[in-house]
Design an enzyme around this catalytic site. Structure first.
Site, PDB file in Angstrom:
ATOM      1  N   ASP A   7       0.845  -1.188   0.000  1.00  0.00           N
ATOM      2  CA  ASP A   7       0.000   0.000   0.000  1.00  0.00           C
ATOM      3  C   ASP A   7       0.883   1.242   0.000  1.00  0.00           C
ATOM      4  OD1 ASP A   7      -2.676   1.188   0.106  1.00  0.00           O
ATOM      5  OD2 ASP A   7      -2.035   1.958   2.045  1.00  0.00           O
ATOM      6  N   GLU A   9       0.718   5.804   0.359  1.00  0.00           N
ATOM      7  CA  GLU A   9       0.012   7.071   0.560  1.00  0.00           C
ATOM      8  C   GLU A   9       0.709   8.106  -0.320  1.00  0.00           C
ATOM      9  OE1 GLU A   9      -2.748   7.239   2.108  1.00  0.00           O
ATOM     10  OE2 GLU A   9      -2.660   5.298   3.145  1.00  0.00           O
ATOM     11  N   HIS A  57      -4.235  11.027   5.099  1.00  0.00           N
ATOM     12  CA  HIS A  57      -3.096  10.367   5.757  1.00  0.00           C
ATOM     13  C   HIS A  57      -2.428  11.200   6.859  1.00  0.00           C
ATOM     14  CE1 HIS A  57      -0.510  12.888   3.262  1.00  0.00           C
ATOM     15  NE2 HIS A  57      -0.989  12.349   2.153  1.00  0.00           N
ATOM     16  N   HIS A 152      -5.561   6.907   7.283  1.00  0.00           N
ATOM     17  CA  HIS A 152      -4.960   5.906   6.413  1.00  0.00           C
ATOM     18  C   HIS A 152      -3.451   5.880   6.658  1.00  0.00           C
ATOM     19  CE1 HIS A 152      -8.283   5.382   3.204  1.00  0.00           C
ATOM     20  NE2 HIS A 152      -8.812   5.772   4.356  1.00  0.00           N
ATOM     21  N   ASP A 157      -2.670  -0.459   6.620  1.00  0.00           N
ATOM     22  CA  ASP A 157      -3.570  -0.873   5.548  1.00  0.00           C
ATOM     23  C   ASP A 157      -3.074  -2.139   4.853  1.00  0.00           C
ATOM     24  OD1 ASP A 157      -5.078   1.283   6.209  1.00  0.00           O
ATOM     25  OD2 ASP A 157      -4.836   2.369   4.328  1.00  0.00           O
TER      26      ASP A 157
END
Length: 239
Positions: A7, A9, A57, A152, A157
């Protein structure tokens, strides 16, 4: 079977508009078991995040100012994911950003360094058509605790995605267990029928009487066309 759940950001939604990765994380799974190994870095994007991305985030430019740039962690990242299957929720988004970062430093696209890239969002839509299939919805559907996910974060995640994937593909575990089990040879499974004794318990008097009554009823309703009665002239119920 080595799998990596990944994942990112980012500062925004479009790498073509100059947006960059601010966090990247990957967790390792081997034969459907998390190994405890992971890769995780915050990155200095050299720019501000869009307001919408920052609300998602919470990684400010000040916080990221002393973090490495993608180039500084690239080779370690590629070594970690090498030859594994990469699983990403909404893969085109993350892959687009990673490919953009790789291209900026003259590296090949992500697909060049891994076995394949799989999109868990596609899998979720196949399993739950017409329903919400973002990570929060899937955690709720499969009763996975995501209380820590107030913002997030790439590492959290990725870990949640691994748990969701295991829940979505739970039926594969029994298949893997069967494949792991040592198969028996045909000789081991063979049964010597000559050693078996067939036991045929005799009918009791009550059972014979009930059988005879049934034959008489069939004979009456079929106008004397009861085949069992004709094959049993003694009327004992036995041929």
């Amino acid at each position: 079977m080595r799998q990596i759940f990944l994942d990112t950001e980012t500062t925004g939604l479009e790498p073509a508009l100059g947006h960059r990765i601010v966090e990247i994380a990957a967790v390792e799974m081997y034969n459907r078991r998390l190994t405890g190994r992971h890769f995780h870095h915050y990155l200095n994007p050299g720019r501000d995040s869009d307001e919408g991305a920052l609300q998602v985030h919470g990684l400010t430019r000040a916080f990221l100012s002393d973090k490495p740039k993608f180039q500084g962690i690239c080779e370690t990242f590629l070594a970690f994911i090498g030859d594994a299957e990469i699983l990403i929720h909404n893969a085109p988004f993350d892959v687009g950003f990673i490919d953009h970062e790789l291209n900026l430093i003259n590296f090949q696209p992500l697909s060049h360094y891994c076995a394949e890239v799989s999109d868990t969002l596609v899998l979720a839509k196949e399993l739950h058509p017409g329903k919400r299939n973002n990570l929060d919805a899937l955690c709720e559907r499969y009763q996975i605790d995501n209380a820590r996910r107030t913002l997030h974060g790439a590492l959290l995640d990725a870990e949640l995605l691994a748990e969701v994937y295991l829940a979505m593909t739970r039926g594969q575990e029994s298949l893997l267990l069967e494949l792991d089990a040592s198969p028996q040879s045909a000789a081991d499974m063979a049964i010597d029928l000559q050693k078996l004794t067939l036991v045929v318990p005799p009918a009791s008097d009550q059972e014979l009487e009930s059988h005879q009554q049934l034959l008489e009823r069939i004979k009456s309703e079929s106008r004397d066309n009861c085949l069992w009665a004709h094959s049993d002239p003694a009327g004992t119920g036995r041929e």
